[in-house]
Design a protein around this motif. Structure first.
Motif, PDB file in Angstrom:
ATOM      1  N   THR A 107      34.918  58.853 -75.707  1.00 55.04           N
ATOM      2  CA  THR A 107      34.844  57.448 -76.108  1.00 55.04           C
ATOM      3  C   THR A 107      35.304  56.599 -74.938  1.00 55.04           C
ATOM      4  O   THR A 107      36.425  56.735 -74.450  1.00 55.04           O
ATOM      5  CB  THR A 107      35.749  57.188 -77.322  1.00 55.04           C
ATOM      6  OG1 THR A 107      37.045  57.733 -77.027  1.00 55.04           O
ATOM      7  CG2 THR A 107      35.207  57.877 -78.560  1.00 55.04           C
ATOM      8  N   ILE A 156      27.748  53.744 -80.477  1.00 60.52           N
ATOM      9  CA  ILE A 156      27.913  54.879 -81.397  1.00 60.52           C
ATOM     10  C   ILE A 156      27.020  54.775 -82.633  1.00 60.52           C
ATOM     11  O   ILE A 156      26.574  55.779 -83.172  1.00 60.52           O
ATOM     12  CB  ILE A 156      29.395  55.065 -81.822  1.00 60.52           C
ATOM     13  CG1 ILE A 156      29.560  56.335 -82.677  1.00 60.52           C
ATOM     14  CG2 ILE A 156      29.924  53.849 -82.565  1.00 60.52           C
ATOM     15  CD1 ILE A 156      30.995  56.692 -82.988  1.00 60.52           C
ATOM     16  N   ILE A 186      35.273  65.597 -79.841  1.00 59.14           N
ATOM     17  CA  ILE A 186      35.378  64.151 -79.616  1.00 59.14           C
ATOM     18  C   ILE A 186      36.667  63.888 -78.839  1.00 59.14           C
ATOM     19  O   ILE A 186      37.757  64.213 -79.322  1.00 59.14           O
ATOM     20  CB  ILE A 186      35.437  63.389 -80.956  1.00 59.14           C
ATOM     21  CG1 ILE A 186      34.228  63.743 -81.837  1.00 59.14           C
ATOM     22  CG2 ILE A 186      35.519  61.890 -80.722  1.00 59.14           C
ATOM     23  CD1 ILE A 186      34.388  63.320 -83.297  1.00 59.14           C
ATOM     24  N   MET A 246      39.407  61.353 -77.241  1.00 62.88           N
ATOM     25  CA  MET A 246      39.973  60.002 -77.288  1.00 62.88           C
ATOM     26  C   MET A 246      40.994  59.881 -76.157  1.00 62.88           C
ATOM     27  O   MET A 246      41.762  60.812 -75.904  1.00 62.88           O
ATOM     28  CB  MET A 246      40.675  59.753 -78.623  1.00 62.88           C
ATOM     29  CG  MET A 246      39.856  60.021 -79.885  1.00 62.88           C
ATOM     30  SD  MET A 246      38.355  59.023 -80.081  1.00 62.88           S
ATOM     31  CE  MET A 246      39.017  57.358 -80.096  1.00 62.88           C
ATOM     32  N   THR A 289      33.263  65.785 -70.259  1.00 59.71           N
ATOM     33  CA  THR A 289      32.478  65.184 -71.345  1.00 59.71           C
ATOM     34  C   THR A 289      31.011  65.141 -70.916  1.00 59.71           C
ATOM     35  O   THR A 289      30.708  64.937 -69.748  1.00 59.71           O
ATOM     36  CB  THR A 289      32.954  63.755 -71.681  1.00 59.71           C
ATOM     37  OG1 THR A 289      32.711  62.910 -70.549  1.00 59.71           O
ATOM     38  CG2 THR A 289      34.435  63.726 -72.010  1.00 59.71           C
ATOM     39  N   ARG A 338      28.747  59.919 -73.427  1.00 57.83           N
ATOM     40  CA  ARG A 338      29.668  58.774 -73.414  1.00 57.83           C
ATOM     41  C   ARG A 338      29.284  57.833 -74.544  1.00 57.83           C
ATOM     42  O   ARG A 338      28.176  57.310 -74.562  1.00 57.83           O
ATOM     43  CB  ARG A 338      29.568  58.017 -72.090  1.00 57.83           C
ATOM     44  CG  ARG A 338      29.955  58.849 -70.877  1.00 57.83           C
ATOM     45  CD  ARG A 338      29.666  58.104 -69.582  1.00 57.83           C
ATOM     46  NE  ARG A 338      30.612  57.048 -69.315  1.00 57.83           N
ATOM     47  CZ  ARG A 338      31.723  57.196 -68.581  1.00 57.83           C
ATOM     48  NH1 ARG A 338      31.996  58.377 -68.038  1.00 57.83           N
ATOM     49  NH2 ARG A 338      32.547  56.187 -68.393  1.00 57.83           N
ATOM     50  N   ILE A 339      30.216  57.605 -75.482  1.00 55.35           N
ATOM     51  CA  ILE A 339      29.909  56.686 -76.586  1.00 55.35           C
ATOM     52  C   ILE A 339      30.924  55.549 -76.611  1.00 55.35           C
ATOM     53  O   ILE A 339      32.017  55.644 -76.048  1.00 55.35           O
ATOM     54  CB  ILE A 339      29.901  57.397 -77.961  1.00 55.35           C
ATOM     55  CG1 ILE A 339      31.181  58.226 -78.150  1.00 55.35           C
ATOM     56  CG2 ILE A 339      28.673  58.275 -78.118  1.00 55.35           C
ATOM     57  CD1 ILE A 339      31.325  58.801 -79.554  1.00 55.35           C
ATOM     58  N   THR A 340      30.536  54.455 -77.273  1.00 56.75           N
ATOM     59  CA  THR A 340      31.426  53.296 -77.369  1.00 56.75           C
ATOM     60  C   THR A 340      31.266  52.641 -78.734  1.00 56.75           C
ATOM     61  O   THR A 340      30.216  52.764 -79.372  1.00 56.75           O
ATOM     62  CB  THR A 340      31.114  52.287 -76.234  1.00 56.75           C
ATOM     63  OG1 THR A 340      32.215  51.414 -76.091  1.00 56.75           O
ATOM     64  CG2 THR A 340      29.867  51.461 -76.522  1.00 56.75           C
ATOM     65  N   ILE A 341      32.331  51.972 -79.186  1.00 60.10           N
ATOM     66  CA  ILE A 341      32.260  51.170 -80.418  1.00 60.10           C
ATOM     67  C   ILE A 341      32.065  49.737 -79.975  1.00 60.10           C
ATOM     68  O   ILE A 341      32.977  49.144 -79.387  1.00 60.10           O
ATOM     69  CB  ILE A 341      33.570  51.273 -81.228  1.00 60.10           C
ATOM     70  CG1 ILE A 341      33.850  52.726 -81.600  1.00 60.10           C
ATOM     71  CG2 ILE A 341      33.517  50.395 -82.463  1.00 60.10           C
ATOM     72  CD1 ILE A 341      35.285  52.957 -82.072  1.00 60.10           C
ATOM     73  N   ALA A 343      40.067  53.212 -83.182  1.00 62.67           N
ATOM     74  CA  ALA A 343      38.819  53.726 -82.626  1.00 62.67           C
ATOM     75  C   ALA A 343      38.525  55.106 -83.223  1.00 62.67           C
ATOM     76  O   ALA A 343      37.380  55.415 -83.573  1.00 62.67           O
ATOM     77  CB  ALA A 343      38.911  53.800 -81.110  1.00 62.67           C
ATOM     78  N   THR A 344      39.566  55.905 -83.377  1.00 63.55           N
ATOM     79  CA  THR A 344      39.393  57.232 -83.974  1.00 63.55           C
ATOM     80  C   THR A 344      38.881  57.115 -85.419  1.00 63.55           C
ATOM     81  O   THR A 344      38.023  57.890 -85.846  1.00 63.55           O
ATOM     82  CB  THR A 344      40.723  58.017 -83.948  1.00 63.55           C
ATOM     83  OG1 THR A 344      41.201  58.053 -82.602  1.00 63.55           O
ATOM     84  CG2 THR A 344      40.546  59.436 -84.445  1.00 63.55           C
ATOM     85  N   VAL A 347      35.160  56.249 -85.214  1.00 63.22           N
ATOM     86  CA  VAL A 347      34.365  57.360 -84.678  1.00 63.22           C
ATOM     87  C   VAL A 347      34.251  58.493 -85.702  1.00 63.22           C
ATOM     88  O   VAL A 347      33.157  59.003 -85.968  1.00 63.22           O
ATOM     89  CB  VAL A 347      34.973  57.870 -83.344  1.00 63.22           C
ATOM     90  CG1 VAL A 347      34.306  59.172 -82.915  1.00 63.22           C
ATOM     91  CG2 VAL A 347      34.831  56.811 -82.248  1.00 63.22           C
TER      92      VAL A 347
END
Lengths: 242, 242
Positions: free
Chosen positions: B169, B176, B187, B189, B204, B207-210, B228-229, B232
């Protein structure tokens, strides 16, 4: 030198009543003070046991005005700004309602979440923890300047709101992932131990829930209210992007 | 009576090194002690300043062994259980990896989230805050008995894992909500201030993002790692239900 009367006033700011009487709130530690300054709050007075900005005081006096077991080098008083509920905005976007959230860290986290998800207003029952509690400020960081947090008896609030779906988060309700969500909407989050009160649940017209995984898991604790808020806000915003 | 040597041992349990040396951790207050007992941890010793279970000690001694500004009525020592990483489970389900998460409350909240979302293992870098820190235990509640939290240099861990997508993340990454997510998956963090380290990010492969709302919001603070967790884990599990 700090006077005895100043010490008493600052100590009284540890309580909501004292903050309300003096229109001030306390922030401890350089990092937090800088955050709150940057967020646009007006600093009224600052004390320090070291060099740099602020009136120099003795460590023993800092220990008296600090709420921490290890007192900080610096402590500042800020002015509480005056704000009102923007009902027009409630008709247009998402609004969070908190029904007696008790933990200051949870409130701070919820404010920060609201900021991230573009929710501009949080309406709190009068028994919800005070937003200018030090722990709330610390957890919310600069977000408290961008999110309008207002206290009002929830019954009075709901009576001023028309034709907007009011979603309540309950342990039993429709699965949020498959429910129809709407926008604008009001989202009610409940107290840490008791959830949404009966008095408040009467005003909700949609019951939603975050299912555990697997769906029939029974041993897990409930989700903390701030974490539930994260999931709920994320899901409402995800739908709006479609 | 509590002896001076016992006081010293209990005080040493405030640090990770002391806990590791003695194989014990401290829990303060009736509510938390009951939680940890119910979670199946073995109580070794208990002290109280009041009636009921535990060895009666003076309030001044309780103040010495307590880490709180307002010492509790009761304080207990529990045994740290022995556990290992279950690599078979990693090949079958979701696993969380924490890269230097510093805040004990965040770790506790993440453990509780993992429990809710049926994630049975959390792999932590050695610099991640200790799971038997008092604040972590308080935030995680009974969930620490159901989630296996292990410390290992992340490089060593990743080298033992094959053919499983490793999602990191990041502040910048794929959205995401529209990314293809997988199962099993790991995953990762990152640290509260620094995110995922360069050394870890090499392992990794997604690559993901919120994204904030609106998508181009620039004034907001970053999302706290625990929040964030929450988002996700919720999104990974939502997809698995489809």
């Amino acid at each position: 030198m700090i006077t005895k009367s100043e010490i008493n006033i600052i100590r009284s700011l540890g309580d909501r009543a004292g903050r309300s009487e003096h229109g001030l709130f306390v922030v401890e530690g350089d990092k937090s003070i800088a955050e709150i300054c940057n967020a646009g709050f007006k600093i009224v007075r600052m004390f320090t046991t070291t060099d740099g900005p602020g009136l120099k005081i003795r460590p023993s006096d800092m220990a008296r005005i600090s709420s921490h077991k290890s007192p900080p080098d610096r402590l500042a008083l800020f002015k509480i700004p005056e704000r009102k509920i923007d009902f027009q905005l409630i008709n247009k976007d998402l609004t969070l309602v908190l029904d007696d959230v008790q933990d200051p860290g949870n409130l701070g986290t919820i404010i920060r979440l609201a900021d991230w998800f573009g929710i501009k207003q949080i309406i709190c029952s009068p028994a919800t923890v005070d937003v200018f509690n030090q722990k709330t400020i610390q957890a919310s960081m600069g977000s408290i300047s961008r999110v309008n947090v207002q206290y009002i008896p929830l019954e009075d609030f709901f009576k001023q709101v028309n034709n907007i779906p009011i979603f309540g988060t309950f342990l039993e309700g429709e699965d949020i992932y498959t429910s129809q969500l709407s926008h604008p909407a009001i989202i009610v989050m409940g107290n840490e131990g008791k959830g949404i009160s009966d008095a408040t649940s009467k005003f909700t017209n949609r019951r939603i829930t975050i299912p555990p995984y697997p769906h029939d898991a029974t041993t897990v604790e409930s989700l903390n209210v701030a974490m539930a808020t994260a999931v709920v806000c994320s899901e409402f915003r995800r739908r709006m992007k479609k």
